[in-house]
Structure formats: structure tokens, C-alpha cells
Design an enzyme around this catalytic site. Structure first.
Site, PDB file in Angstrom:
ATOM      1  N   LYS A 265       0.887  -1.097  -0.072  1.00  9.60           N
ATOM      2  CA  LYS A 265      -0.048  -0.039  -0.097  1.00  9.60           C
ATOM      3  C   LYS A 265       0.790   1.268   0.060  1.00  9.60           C
ATOM      4  O   LYS A 265       0.675   2.224  -0.664  1.00  9.60           O
ATOM      5  CB  LYS A 265      -0.952  -0.036   1.343  1.00  9.60           C
ATOM      6  CG  LYS A 265      -1.899   1.132   1.389  1.00  9.60           C
ATOM      7  CD  LYS A 265      -2.376   1.278   2.633  1.00  9.60           C
ATOM      8  CE  LYS A 265      -3.046   0.071   3.336  1.00  9.60           C
ATOM      9  NZ  LYS A 265      -3.745   0.313   4.543  1.00  9.60           N
TER      10      LYS A 265
ATOM     11  N   LYS B 258       3.360  -2.292  11.147  1.00 11.16           N
ATOM     12  CA  LYS B 258       2.084  -2.175  11.971  1.00 11.16           C
ATOM     13  C   LYS B 258       2.301  -2.696  13.490  1.00 11.16           C
ATOM     14  O   LYS B 258       3.112  -3.183  13.912  1.00 11.16           O
ATOM     15  CB  LYS B 258       1.073  -3.032  11.220  1.00 11.16           C
ATOM     16  CG  LYS B 258      -0.314  -2.676  11.581  1.00 11.16           C
ATOM     17  CD  LYS B 258      -0.921  -1.599  10.435  1.00 11.16           C
ATOM     18  CE  LYS B 258      -2.188  -1.354  10.680  1.00 11.16           C
ATOM     19  NZ  LYS B 258      -2.678  -0.401   9.629  1.00 11.16           N
TER      20      LYS B 258
ATOM     21  N   GLY C  54      -2.771   6.214  13.675  1.00 12.66           N
ATOM     22  CA  GLY C  54      -3.878   5.281  14.145  1.00 12.66           C
ATOM     23  C   GLY C  54      -4.431   4.350  13.342  1.00 12.66           C
ATOM     24  O   GLY C  54      -3.772   3.780  12.138  1.00 12.66           O
ATOM     25  N   ASP C  55      -5.240   3.429  13.794  1.00 17.41           N
ATOM     26  CA  ASP C  55      -5.941   2.300  12.963  1.00 17.41           C
ATOM     27  C   ASP C  55      -7.262   2.148  13.863  1.00 17.41           C
ATOM     28  O   ASP C  55      -7.699   3.084  14.601  1.00 17.41           O
ATOM     29  CB  ASP C  55      -5.083   0.949  12.987  1.00 17.41           C
ATOM     30  CG  ASP C  55      -5.590   0.181  11.812  1.00 17.41           C
ATOM     31  OD1 ASP C  55      -5.431   0.383  10.734  1.00 17.41           O
ATOM     32  OD2 ASP C  55      -6.347  -0.935  12.212  1.00 17.41           O
TER      33      ASP C  55
HETATM   34  N1  GLU Z   1      -4.096   2.549   9.676  1.00 20.00           N
HETATM   35  C1  GLU Z   1      -4.276   3.209   8.382  1.00 20.00           C
HETATM   36  C2  GLU Z   1      -3.738   2.149   7.276  1.00 20.00           C
HETATM   37  O1  GLU Z   1      -4.122   1.176   7.320  1.00 20.00           O
HETATM   38  C3  GLU Z   1      -3.094   4.272   8.409  1.00 20.00           C
HETATM   39  C4  GLU Z   1      -1.762   4.097   8.561  1.00 20.00           C
HETATM   40  C5  GLU Z   1      -0.899   5.457   8.722  1.00 20.00           C
HETATM   41  O2  GLU Z   1      -1.338   6.459   8.506  1.00 20.00           O
HETATM   42  O3  GLU Z   1       0.347   5.170   9.143  1.00 20.00           O
HETATM   43  O4  GLU Z   1      -3.243   2.487   6.116  1.00 20.00           O
END
Ligand code: GLU
Length: 443
Positions: A113, A125, A164-165
Site C-alpha cells: 500500500k 504495524k 492510528g488504526d
Molecule cells: N491505519 C491506516 C492504514 O491502514 C493508516 C496508517 C498510517 O497513517 O500510518 O493504512
């Protein structure tokens, strides 16, 4: 045994008991078959073997004291998966289901991604099995401070930049950042998703949801379709879902559903976004409250959201929320496009069913990349100690999402699978990372 079969076999052997990670990695490896066949150098350099094994996995104890004075213990995680193209980057998830399988699948997805955004960010993560539901503000702060007391030694603006997530929003990032700054004595961009008053970026809050609609728009246009007048079934009611709903409505769509972990709402007049924001962002209530504001709407306990007839489905809640039976129901009811707002919300079987039925399908690693893309823009603004206005940042986001669609569509064509945006995203995301790994020697 062919090389690829062997790879999949080893993956299974090395990661038993990690079903979510196996699911994510299997999908990517399957997509890469034509790439590996065409480029012997990746095979020779063991790129797949290296890419499926994280650089580093960190697990730690988080001790904190609840409002009753009782000592509580949770598990903290950070998986630093790959930093070939930039510092590790990816969110933190606080949810009772969090374990290494979940964090590894999320970290693995993040590699591709982040690569697709075109910005210099690697994949990582983290999170905890801490359940923020029902916790007081003080408990959340205490937990975040304790979590960061260990995490701070592993992260940094040029090393690893969490955000965040699920379960981690602006409030949690604030407490985490406060503790980071206290321990390191540095006001640097070591976290993103910060509030505007201390280094956050405009559009970050809206970015995943807006980005999802920008990518959907590009995908529909490329296939001579449009958003205008379409009925949307959207799941979730967190940050992604709220801003996806807003942008879908702004672009002329009608969103008729939203959900939380207890149930879902159907509003035939279209979701009233101000009510949703009041419930979720201001009062932090359950979604079932919606019908007390909008008596014509219906609340359904439990699952079943995907049986609502629609033109476009946007799963924005969590992994594997859309299974094969749901896909069958959606296809039967005439869905024309599915775009993932959450990470891996569609099971492999459901994804294949959509593709076999020629439904336009945008995978999360492309369609939800807007969030991390604006996180990278937040890092850029922090580095130059400046902040850009809303429209400028929103335009950058739109361009990034359009470019992502171009990339995944071109890669799919180049490798003989036109219109297969799952393969296109995996291939395009992979190539940049693989080339960066080759250039930097064995690591
Ligand atoms: N949690 C989000 C994702 O799944 C954003 C991660 C971020 O901004 O580092 O991409």
C-alpha cells in the site's frame, strides 16, 4: 515442485496459526507468479523469501492501573516489516482480537500500500489487545503512556512512524505523542494523525474515506460508469466510513447503510451524516442511537448488511467482514463495484467470486491508501516545519489516488490480467520494493 508452489508451501509451514497473515501473503504471492516468471533476478535474490519475513517483531508487556486501582496487563506489538523504500510506516490498532497474525497481515499489506502511494514509506504495524470500549479518558491516557514507555525506543521520525488504526484516533495519538516527547525530548514527526495544534495535517482525518471515493471514481470512469445517482451500501461507522459517506454524498451517491460491531442501520432516505457525526464523534454512542434521531430508519441487530440491494458496496469496518455468501447476495442484487475501505475486509473466496462475475473490485491496499498517503504528507510538512492548507492537501490526495489507479490498471494490463486490480496492486506495489531491495544488497 514449482518455485511458487514451494513458496506457498513454506509460507504455510513457517506461519501455522497465523490465518490472517497467510491469507494476505497467499493473495500477494499468487498475484506475483507472472512477475517472478518474467524476472529471474527476484528469484535469485530471494526477494519473496525475504519479503514474507518481517525485519523485526517486537512484543512487550503493557502494565497500567484502572480506575478501581487494579493492575492490568496487556500485550503490545510492533512489527517492522520492510524499510526498503522508507521508514517503517503504519498504524496502531487497539482491539481485543489483536495478535501477531493480525499485526503481521496488516504490516505486510502496508508494504505494498505504502509503495503504491509513490511516497517514501516502508511497511509496519502495531497495536495491543487492549479494549478501549467502555474505558474512561484517564484509563486511555494511562494505557497510552505505558504503551509508549516501551514503544518509544523502537520508533522515530526517520525510523518508524506509527499512526492510528481501529481503536486509535486523535485522542490516543495525542496521549502517545505526549509521552514520546516527554521521553525523547524531541518534538518531531514520530507519529502521524496528530491534531492540528501540534503538527497534524489538514485532510488527515478525512483522507482514507475521501481517498476511497477518489479511487472508486477513477475506477468507474475508466469503465465508463459514474458515482452520480448510485446507491451505496457502506459498512462501519468509524473514521473511514464517516468520510467515505461524506464524499460519496458530495459526489452524488446515496448511502443507505452503516454498521458497528453490534448491528447496522438502513435509512432509505440516505444516511444523515450530521446525526452520525453527533453520535460517533461527539457523544461516542452506539450506532443503534441513530433511530432515535431518524425514526424512519431501521436498526438491525447483528449481521446481514450485505443483503441490502445496492450499486456499490464499500466495506469499511474490518478484516473478513464480507464472505462468499455476502458476495453472492450482492451480485444477485446487481452490485456493479466493490471498493475496500478497511484492510482485507473481503475474504479470498468472496474476492474471486466478484472477479469471476466481472464486478469492478478495488483492493484495500490501493483504495484505502489515502490515509497513509496523507500521513506521509504530514511527515513532509513536519520535516519542513510548515503546514499546507486544506485544498492543497486534498488536491495532492486526489492526484495520489488517481496515480494509484493508473499504476494498478497499467500493471494488470502489462502482466496479462487487464481489469484485475487485485493483481495490478500487488504487482505495482511489489516492483518498487523489490527493486529497492535489490539495489541495497542483501539484508
Ligand atoms: N491505519 C491506516 C492504514 O491502514 C493508516 C496508517 C498510517 O497513517 O500510518 O493504512
Amino acid at each position: 515442485m514449482t518455485y511458487m508452489v514451494n513458496q506457498l508451501d513454506n509460507l504455510m509451514k513457517n506461519n501455522t496459526n497465523e490465518p490472517e497473515f497467510l491469507q494476505a501473503a497467499t493473495e500477494v504471492l499468487q498475484s506475483l507468479e507472472p512477475v517472478i516468471a518474467r524476472h529471474a533476478q527476484y528469484r535469485k535474490s530471494g526477494i519473496l523469501e525475504r519479503l514474507t519475513e518481517p525485519d523485526r517483531q517486537i512484543k512487550f508487556r503493557v502494565s497500567w492501573i484502572d480506575d478501581q486501582g487494579k493492575i492490568r496487563i496487556n500485550r503490545g506489538y510492533r512489527v517492522q516489516f520492510n524499510n526498503a523504500i522508507g521508514p517503517y510506516k503504519g498504524g496502531l490498532r487497539f482491539h481485543p482480537t489483536v495478535n501477531f497474525s493480525i499485526i503481521k497481515f496488516l504490516g505486510f499489506e502496508q508494504i505494498f500500500k505504502n509503495s503504491l502511494t509513490g511516497l517514501p514509506i516502508g511497511g509496519g504495524k502495531g497495536g495491543s489487545d487492549f479494549d478501549p470500549k467502555g474505558k474512561s479518558d484517564r484509563e486511555i491516557m494511562t494505557f497510552c503512556q505505558s504503551f509508549m514507555t516501551e514503544l518509544h525506543r523502537h520508533i522515530g521520525a526517520d525510523t518508524d512512524v506509527p499512526a492510528g488504526d481501529i481503536g486509535v484516533g486523535g485522542r490516543e495519538i495525542g496521549y502517545l505523542f505526549g509521552q514520546y516527547k516527554r521521553l525523547c525530548n524531541q518534538h518531531t514527526g514520530a507519529l502521524t494523525g496528530k491534531s492540528l495544534s501540534y503538527g497534524g495535517s489538514l485532510v488527515r482525518k478525512e483522507s482514507t474515506g475521501f481517498g476511497l471515493l477518489y479511487l472508486l471514481d477513477a475506477m468507474l470512469k475508466a469503465n465508463n460508469k459514474s458515482i452520480d445517482g448510485k446507491i451505496f451500501v457502506l459498512s462501519g461507522s468509524g473514521n473511514v466510513a464517516i468520510y467515505a459517506c461524506q464524499k460519496a454524498q458530495e459526489m452524488g451517491g446515496k448511502v443507505v447503510t452503516m454498521s458497528d460491531s453490534s448491528g447496522w442501520i438502513y435509512d432509505s432516505d440516505g444516511i444523515h451524516l450530521e446525526v452520525i457525526k453527533e453520535i460517533k464523534e461527539v457523544k461516542q454512542q452506539r450506532l443503534s442511537e441513530y433511530i432515535s434521531y431518524r425514526p424512519n430508519a431501521v436498526y438491525h441487530e447483528g449481521k446481514g448488511i450485505w443483503s441490502t440491494p445496492c450499486d456499490i458496496a464499500l466495506p469499511c469496518a474490518t478484516q473478513n467482514e464480507l464472505q462468499l455468501d455476502d458476495a453472492k447476495e450482492l451480485v444477485k442484487n446487481g452490485v456493479i463495484a466493490v471498493a475496500e475501505g478497511a484492510n482485507m475486509p473481503t475474504s479470498l473466496e468472496a474476492t474471486h467470486y466478484f472477479q469471476a462475475n466481472h464486478i469492478l473490485f478495488a483492493p484495500g491496499k490501493a483504495s484505502n491508501a489515502g490515509g497513509v498517503a496523507v500521513s506521509a504528507l504530514e511527515m513532509a510538512q513536519n520535516s519542513i516545519r510548515y503546514s499546507w492548507e486544506f485544498n492543497k492537501t486534498d488536491l495532492k490526495l486526489k492526484k495520489i489516488m488517481n496515480d494509484i489507479f493508473e499504476k494498478i490498471s497499467e500493471s494488470a494490463k502489462e502482466y496479462g490480467v487487464p481489469g484485475n486490480y487485485v493483481d495490478g496492486a500487488n504487482i505495482a506495489g511489489f516492483l518498487k520494493v523489490a527493486d529497492a531491495m535489490m539495489a541495497q544488497g542483501l539484508f
